[in-house]
Motif scaffolding. Structure first.
Motif, PDB file in Angstrom:
ATOM      1  N   TYR A 182       0.815  -1.217   0.000  1.00 45.97           N
ATOM      2  CA  TYR A 182       0.000   0.000   0.000  1.00 45.97           C
ATOM      3  C   TYR A 182       0.853   1.275   0.000  1.00 45.97           C
ATOM      4  N   PRO A 183       1.827   1.409   0.927  1.00 44.41           N
ATOM      5  CA  PRO A 183       2.658   2.631   0.884  1.00 44.41           C
ATOM      6  C   PRO A 183       3.486   2.732  -0.395  1.00 44.41           C
ATOM      7  N   THR A 184       3.860   1.586  -0.974  1.00 45.10           N
ATOM      8  CA  THR A 184       4.619   1.615  -2.231  1.00 45.10           C
ATOM      9  C   THR A 184       3.761   2.176  -3.363  1.00 45.10           C
ATOM     10  N   ILE A 185       2.535   1.679  -3.477  1.00 46.96           N
ATOM     11  CA  ILE A 185       1.625   2.170  -4.513  1.00 46.96           C
ATOM     12  C   ILE A 185       1.313   3.641  -4.300  1.00 46.96           C
ATOM     13  N   LEU A 186       1.074   4.026  -3.050  1.00 50.44           N
ATOM     14  CA  LEU A 186       0.790   5.428  -2.736  1.00 50.44           C
ATOM     15  C   LEU A 186       1.953   6.328  -3.135  1.00 50.44           C
ATOM     16  N   THR A 187       3.173   5.891  -2.835  1.00 49.31           N
ATOM     17  CA  THR A 187       4.367   6.678  -3.166  1.00 49.31           C
ATOM     18  C   THR A 187       4.549   6.802  -4.669  1.00 49.31           C
ATOM     19  N   LEU A 188       4.345   5.714  -5.401  1.00 41.83           N
ATOM     20  CA  LEU A 188       4.524   5.746  -6.848  1.00 41.83           C
ATOM     21  C   LEU A 188       3.468   6.620  -7.523  1.00 41.83           C
ATOM     22  N   ARG A 189       2.241   6.553  -7.047  1.00 37.18           N
ATOM     23  CA  ARG A 189       1.191   7.413  -7.609  1.00 37.18           C
ATOM     24  C   ARG A 189       1.525   8.883  -7.380  1.00 37.18           C
ATOM     25  N   ASN A 190       1.973   9.213  -6.159  1.00 33.38           N
ATOM     26  CA  ASN A 190       2.367  10.589  -5.867  1.00 33.38           C
ATOM     27  C   ASN A 190       3.555  11.020  -6.716  1.00 33.38           C
ATOM     28  N   TYR A 191       4.442  10.081  -6.972  1.00 29.38           N
ATOM     29  CA  TYR A 191       5.638  10.390  -7.772  1.00 29.38           C
ATOM     30  C   TYR A 191       5.248  10.807  -9.190  1.00 29.38           C
ATOM     31  N   PHE A 192       4.379  10.017  -9.826  1.00 28.61           N
ATOM     32  CA  PHE A 192       3.976  10.345 -11.191  1.00 28.61           C
ATOM     33  C   PHE A 192       3.147  11.634 -11.220  1.00 28.61           C
ATOM     34  N   GLN A 193       2.398  11.896 -10.169  1.00 31.48           N
ATOM     35  CA  GLN A 193       1.672  13.159 -10.109  1.00 31.48           C
ATOM     36  C   GLN A 193       2.628  14.337  -9.953  1.00 31.48           C
ATOM     37  N   ASN A 194       3.680  14.159  -9.145  1.00 35.09           N
ATOM     38  CA  ASN A 194       4.684  15.217  -8.970  1.00 35.09           C
ATOM     39  C   ASN A 194       5.450  15.474 -10.263  1.00 35.09           C
ATOM     40  N   LEU A 195       5.627  14.439 -11.083  1.00 33.76           N
ATOM     41  CA  LEU A 195       6.264  14.643 -12.383  1.00 33.76           C
ATOM     42  C   LEU A 195       5.412  15.567 -13.263  1.00 33.76           C
ATOM     43  N   ASP A 196       4.093  15.394 -13.194  1.00 34.49           N
ATOM     44  CA  ASP A 196       3.204  16.283 -13.941  1.00 34.49           C
ATOM     45  C   ASP A 196       3.334  17.721 -13.451  1.00 34.49           C
ATOM     46  N   ILE A 197       3.413  17.888 -12.125  1.00 33.83           N
ATOM     47  CA  ILE A 197       3.563  19.231 -11.553  1.00 33.83           C
ATOM     48  C   ILE A 197       4.890  19.855 -11.993  1.00 33.83           C
ATOM     49  N   MET A 198       5.963  19.038 -11.996  1.00 35.91           N
ATOM     50  CA  MET A 198       7.266  19.527 -12.428  1.00 35.91           C
ATOM     51  C   MET A 198       7.220  19.994 -13.890  1.00 35.91           C
ATOM     52  N   LYS A 199       6.547  19.226 -14.741  1.00 34.89           N
ATOM     53  CA  LYS A 199       6.438  19.607 -16.150  1.00 34.89           C
ATOM     54  C   LYS A 199       5.707  20.936 -16.296  1.00 34.89           C
ATOM     55  N   GLN A 200       4.620  21.092 -15.550  1.00 32.96           N
ATOM     56  CA  GLN A 200       3.857  22.339 -15.627  1.00 32.96           C
ATOM     57  C   GLN A 200       4.682  23.520 -15.138  1.00 32.96           C
ATOM     58  N   GLN A 201       5.461  23.312 -14.081  1.00 34.66           N
ATOM     59  CA  GLN A 201       6.288  24.400 -13.552  1.00 34.66           C
ATOM     60  C   GLN A 201       7.382  24.792 -14.529  1.00 34.66           C
ATOM     61  N   LEU A 202       8.015  23.802 -15.158  1.00 37.37           N
ATOM     62  CA  LEU A 202       9.081  24.112 -16.113  1.00 37.37           C
ATOM     63  C   LEU A 202       8.530  24.791 -17.369  1.00 37.37           C
ATOM     64  N   LEU A 203       7.318  24.404 -17.769  1.00 36.86           N
ATOM     65  CA  LEU A 203       6.714  25.038 -18.942  1.00 36.86           C
ATOM     66  C   LEU A 203       6.341  26.495 -18.676  1.00 36.86           C
ATOM     67  N   LYS A 204       6.156  26.845 -17.409  1.00 36.61           N
ATOM     68  CA  LYS A 204       5.766  28.209 -17.058  1.00 36.61           C
ATOM     69  C   LYS A 204       6.920  29.001 -16.435  1.00 36.61           C
ATOM     70  N   ILE A 205       8.137  28.466 -16.485  1.00 33.25           N
ATOM     71  CA  ILE A 205       9.258  29.122 -15.821  1.00 33.25           C
ATOM     72  C   ILE A 205       9.518  30.498 -16.438  1.00 33.25           C
ATOM     73  N   SER A 206       9.762  31.462 -15.570  1.00 36.22           N
ATOM     74  CA  SER A 206       9.994  32.828 -16.040  1.00 36.22           C
ATOM     75  C   SER A 206      10.677  33.625 -14.941  1.00 36.22           C
ATOM     76  N   PHE A 207      11.603  34.496 -15.333  1.00 35.33           N
ATOM     77  CA  PHE A 207      12.252  35.375 -14.361  1.00 35.33           C
ATOM     78  C   PHE A 207      11.259  36.362 -13.743  1.00 35.33           C
ATOM     79  N   ASP A 208      10.250  36.712 -14.508  1.00 35.70           N
ATOM     80  CA  ASP A 208       9.298  37.708 -14.031  1.00 35.70           C
ATOM     81  C   ASP A 208       8.451  37.187 -12.871  1.00 35.70           C
ATOM     82  N   THR A 209       8.281  35.844 -12.795  1.00 33.05           N
ATOM     83  CA  THR A 209       7.466  35.271 -11.719  1.00 33.05           C
ATOM     84  C   THR A 209       8.317  34.644 -10.615  1.00 33.05           C
ATOM     85  N   SER A 210       9.644  34.653 -10.779  1.00 35.76           N
ATOM     86  CA  SER A 210      10.520  34.066  -9.765  1.00 35.76           C
ATOM     87  C   SER A 210      10.714  35.029  -8.600  1.00 35.76           C
TER      88      SER A 210
END
Length: 282
Positions: free
Chosen positions: A57-85
């Motif tokens: 159970y904790p393994t599945i929970l961790t892996l699901r969170n991991y793939f969700q965090n990858l999506d968040i990372m992609k969204q953050q990198l796509l929106k990266i800007s000095f003006d918002t940093s």
């Protein structure tokens, strides 16, 4: 690109948990009487289910969170800007706690970026394209590698090596029919072909179900469904091996044939799921 190695923080704990699971499954196989290996196989189900529930159970929970965090990372990198940093020096009004003026980190970094990349826009585009691609490949495709699978499932091979050594004194004179040789072949096939073929499919289950629900009970249900789906895939593999033991002298041939068919089905299923979810960005 060649030197970058990225690993998630949880990678160590996940590896230890899976290693413990396979160790718990294999201990009964190496301690059961040689006269009744089928009993040893059945005996391994109990510890496997118990440890599987504890670490699964904790393994599945961790892996699901991991793939969700990858999506968040992609969204953050796509929106990266000095003006918002943000910069701590700007928040402090460019003054130290003692009141002395300090350099603006934002200006220094911007000047470095202009020197290295030509302009701020070029740098941001570089991050949104090449850096994003490298990180995605490194964190999604190169984390759970073939070497990793062989390492965390090595207790299975150790168990078959132990069983193989126990039959060295068997009176069978034909090398191709000697129980020691057959057990070694069966273990190698399971270790080198069986488990690696399952890996992509199990990870795909976690990737498809990575979206988080606001309702806690729905979240628990999703984790349990993914865990039971993964357990079902592994149970099929275990069941195929048990079934091959009834083939008598042809057990190894039957086992190899079953593994090849099983590996083909799991690989096709994993690639099919990937082809479906990728166009939709899942």
């Amino acid at each position: 690109k060649q030197a970058l190695i990225a690993r998630p923080i949880f990678f160590g704990s996940i590896s230890i948990a899976i290693f413990i699971f396979f160790t718990a499954v294999c201990i009964p196989l190496t301690t059961a009487p040689l006269s009744d290996l089928f009993f040893g196989q059945l005996l391994s189900i109990g510890p496997g289910v118990l440890v599987g529930l504890v670490v699964g159970y904790p393994t599945i929970l961790t892996l699901r969170n991991y793939f969700q965090n990858l999506d968040i990372m992609k969204q953050q990198l796509l929106k990266i800007s000095f003006d918002t940093s943000k910069s701590a020096c700007c928040d402090q009004g460019h003054q130290s706690p003692s009141g002395h003026p300090i350099l603006c980190d934002r200006k220094v970094v911007k000047e470095c970026v202009n020197i290295w990349f030509g302009s701020q826009e070029t740098f941001e585009q570089h991050v949104r394209s090449e850096v994003l691609e490298i990180l995605t490949l490194s964190l999604q495709e190169r984390v759970f590698t073939m070497t990793w699978v062989l390492a965390v499932t090595s207790p299975v091979m150790w168990a078959f090596m132990d069983l193989s050594a126990s039959y060295l004194s068997h009176p069978e004179t034909r090398l191709w029919a000697h129980p020691s040789v057959l057990l070694l072949i069966e273990g190698l096939m399971l270790w080198l072909l069986g488990f690696p073929s399952v890996k992509d499919l199990l990870l795909m289950f976690c990737r498809v179900a990575r979206a988080k629900h606001q309702n806690l009970y729905v979240e628990i249900l999703k984790n349990l469904l993914v865990m039971f789906a993964c357990a079902f895939i592994l149970a099929i593999l275990f069941g195929l091996y048990v079934a091959s033991t009834f083939a008598g002298d042809f057990r190894t041939v039957v086992w190899v044939g079953e593994l090849v068919l099983y590996a083909l089905c799991t690989r096709l299923s994993a690639h099919g799921m990937k082809a479906v979810v990728t166009p939709f960005g899942w």
